[in-house]
Scaffold this motif. Structure first.
Motif, PDB file in Angstrom:
ATOM      1  N   ARG A  72     -48.709  13.272 -29.212  1.00 40.43           N
ATOM      2  CA  ARG A  72     -48.754  13.923 -30.522  1.00 40.43           C
ATOM      3  C   ARG A  72     -47.348  14.197 -31.046  1.00 40.43           C
ATOM      4  O   ARG A  72     -46.397  14.348 -30.283  1.00 40.43           O
ATOM      5  N   ARG A  73     -47.264  14.295 -32.369  1.00 46.21           N
ATOM      6  CA  ARG A  73     -46.002  14.623 -33.013  1.00 46.21           C
ATOM      7  C   ARG A  73     -46.170  15.880 -33.865  1.00 46.21           C
ATOM      8  O   ARG A  73     -47.266  16.173 -34.347  1.00 46.21           O
ATOM      9  N   VAL A  74     -45.087  16.595 -34.076  1.00 45.28           N
ATOM     10  CA  VAL A  74     -45.058  17.750 -34.968  1.00 45.28           C
ATOM     11  C   VAL A  74     -44.037  17.497 -36.054  1.00 45.28           C
ATOM     12  O   VAL A  74     -42.882  17.137 -35.771  1.00 45.28           O
ATOM     13  N   ARG A  75     -44.479  17.637 -37.311  1.00 45.53           N
ATOM     14  CA  ARG A  75     -43.571  17.540 -38.466  1.00 45.53           C
ATOM     15  C   ARG A  75     -43.611  18.881 -39.184  1.00 45.53           C
ATOM     16  O   ARG A  75     -44.658  19.536 -39.257  1.00 45.53           O
ATOM     17  N   SER A  76     -42.496  19.300 -39.734  1.00 42.96           N
ATOM     18  CA  SER A  76     -42.386  20.636 -40.316  1.00 42.96           C
ATOM     19  C   SER A  76     -42.080  20.585 -41.806  1.00 42.96           C
ATOM     20  O   SER A  76     -41.537  19.608 -42.328  1.00 42.96           O
ATOM     21  N   PHE A  77     -42.435  21.669 -42.492  1.00 46.56           N
ATOM     22  CA  PHE A  77     -42.090  21.833 -43.901  1.00 46.56           C
ATOM     23  C   PHE A  77     -41.629  23.267 -44.124  1.00 46.56           C
ATOM     24  O   PHE A  77     -41.889  24.167 -43.308  1.00 46.56           O
ATOM     25  N   SER A  78     -40.923  23.479 -45.215  1.00 42.96           N
ATOM     26  CA  SER A  78     -40.378  24.794 -45.537  1.00 42.96           C
ATOM     27  C   SER A  78     -40.139  24.877 -47.039  1.00 42.96           C
ATOM     28  O   SER A  78     -40.072  23.844 -47.723  1.00 42.96           O
ATOM     29  N   LEU A  79     -40.000  26.092 -47.531  1.00 47.80           N
ATOM     30  CA  LEU A  79     -39.602  26.247 -48.928  1.00 47.80           C
ATOM     31  C   LEU A  79     -38.184  25.737 -49.119  1.00 47.80           C
ATOM     32  O   LEU A  79     -37.935  24.909 -50.002  1.00 47.80           O
ATOM     33  N   ASN A  80     -37.251  26.183 -48.274  1.00 50.17           N
ATOM     34  CA  ASN A  80     -35.846  25.796 -48.493  1.00 50.17           C
ATOM     35  C   ASN A  80     -35.013  25.744 -47.211  1.00 50.17           C
ATOM     36  O   ASN A  80     -33.783  25.748 -47.278  1.00 50.17           O
TER      37      ASN A  80
END
Length: 465
Positions: free
Chosen positions: A241-249
């Motif tokens: 499995r892979r983990v990808r991340s997101f954020s506001l800034n």
């Protein structure tokens, strides 16, 4: 559905008994009022309703057959499948159809933003090919199986929204969905009567990771306190499995925003995705919607979509039902409908959205429900935050919202009824001698704050797009 199914095939899958002709069905329904000709009507039995009472009506409306857990009164007049539990059978049928195809399934859960992310992600994937997405709010133990069964052979992607109202529900519907991409937007204080606290919410949302395919990708919020817990939970299930991340800034994320601006047409920002940049505008308002866009972007990237189509899809996406729709009453007055639902995190984001608007800003708050022991404090927090953000007028409805009015200060106003609130709001709007006014209405679904919006924009408005 992927193909036509014979009743005998479905009966075998469910471990049920077919009585009558072995017909083919064109779909499934649990509502006798909307069942279509050729569909299989499923008689769901719950604590406050019993679909078995509507079997005859469903047949009269054109249902090909019915699925029941009780012997019909007239067993020789139509075809039916008898099972032990129709609710369980509904889930089995959804999973059965889902496993007839190998297209990518992307599932989304979270306390806030999951419907907006779903709309954005579906708009992106539509640029690549036919996409089936959850309709409306069919995101629970009944709605998810119905959505899964509606996936067709021509679809190239499926976007499934997963919601919960009680412990264990996310685990159940995630297992039915078996996603290739699992998205958690965030964890916040919602459904606390059942989930107790935000840690309980995070634990419940995390069940979407347990059902992720062994080689799947988890999309997680780097800004959330539970990011590390979710990441560990993902990777413990499979090394592939892979983990990808997101954020506001946060530039450490795989997808984040920069140069964020609020305009009259929506949010303008630079999307930073996997080392690439692109400036775009979305027809959504509030910095939280920029974060949602970054989430949808990295989820689409995990499904193999390129940056050009991601940007095009995001610019085409539109808010869904009572999640930020804007109405100009006249040359100076703007009404923002945020009445679909409310929790503390989403309500503070609504205050931020209002604070960025022009002119005299009016916050209309209905109670945030299902907050358990923290209800008084969280309503107090909203009122204080609105005051600190410079909101000029604060109006509230509901017992819990008295705390918000008290925290806001002496200019806050509490009303006992919707009628008195509407009357007071109309009087205020007529008295204000300012060039611009913005009214934002927010509250939990159970408070019926849509009625306030309709009183301003017109009764023809039903809360749709």
């Amino acid at each position: 559905m992927i193909r036509a199914y014979q009743l005998s095939e479905l009966a075998a899958e469910l471990g049920g008994r077919l009585n009558g002709q072995n017909l083919s069905v064109s779909g499934i329904s649990i509502d006798s009022r909307s069942v279509q000709s050729g569909e299989l009507f499923i008689a769901i039995k719950g604590p406050n309703f019993d679909g078995h009472a509507y079997v005859d009506k469903a047949i009269e409306s054109g249902a090909a057959a019915v699925l029941v857990q009780e012997q019909p009164v007239n067993p020789d007049s139509f075809s039916y499948i008898l099972v032990d539990d129709t609710s369980e059978a509904l889930g089995q049928l959804g999973a059965f159809n889902r496993h007839q195809t190998d297209i990518p399934f992307l599932a989304i859960t979270g306390s806030c933003g999951k419907t907006s992310v779903k709309e954005m992600l579906a708009a992106i994937l539509d640029q690549e090919g036919s996409t089936l997405a959850t309709h409306g709010n069919l995101n629970n133990a009944f709605g998810v199986p119905l959505t899964l069964f509606s996936v067709e052979a021509g679809n190239q992607f499926a976007v499934i929204e997963l919601g919960t109202s009680s412990p264990g529900e996310i685990g159940y519907i995630s297992e039915l969905t078996r996603p290739d991409v699992s998205v958690i937007t965030n964890a916040a204080e919602t459904h606390l009567d059942g989930l107790v606290d935000v840690a309980g919410v995070a634990q419940e949302k995390g069940f979407i990771l347990d059902s992720l395919s062994p080689s799947g990708t988890a999309i997680l919020n780097l800004d959330d306190d539970f990011f590390n817990d979710w990441q560990q939970r993902t990777l413990s299930g499979s090394e592939q499995r892979r983990v990808r991340s997101f954020s506001l800034n946060n530039s450490q994320a795989d997808s984040y925003g920069s140069d964020i601006e609020t305009t009259t047409e929506g949010m303008r920002f630079t999307l930073n995705l996997n080392g690439q940049k692109r400036t775009l505008r979305i027809a959504f308002w509030g910095q939280h919607q920029v974060q949602n866009a970054c989430c949808a972007a990295v989820a689409a990237s995990a499904a193999g979509i390129g940056l050009d189509k991601i940007v095009q899809g995001l610019e085409n996406a539109r808010p869904y039902q009572r999640r930020g729709q804007r109405f100009a009453l006249d040359d100076r007055t703007l009404v923002i409908d945020e009445t679909y639902n409310a929790n503390p995190k989403a309500t503070l984001a609504a205050v931020d959205q209002l604070a960025e608007c022009e002119g005299h800003r009016i916050m209309v708050l209905g109670d945030m429900l299902d907050l358990g022991a923290v209800s008084q404090q969280r309503h107090h927090d909203v009122g204080a935050y609105a005051r600190d953000r410079g909101i000029e007028t604060f109006i509230a409805l509901g017992d819990a919202s008295r705390q918000a009015v008290s925290a806001y200060g002496r200019d806050g106003r509490h009303f006992e009824t919707k009628a008195s609130l509407v009357s007071g709001l109309r009087s205020l709007l007529s008295e204000l001698d300012v060039p611009a006014v913005t009214v934002l209405v927010k509250g939990s679904r159970g408070m019926g704050m849509l009625d306030i919006v309709r009183s301003l924009v017109g009764s023809d408005y039903k809360g749709e797009r």
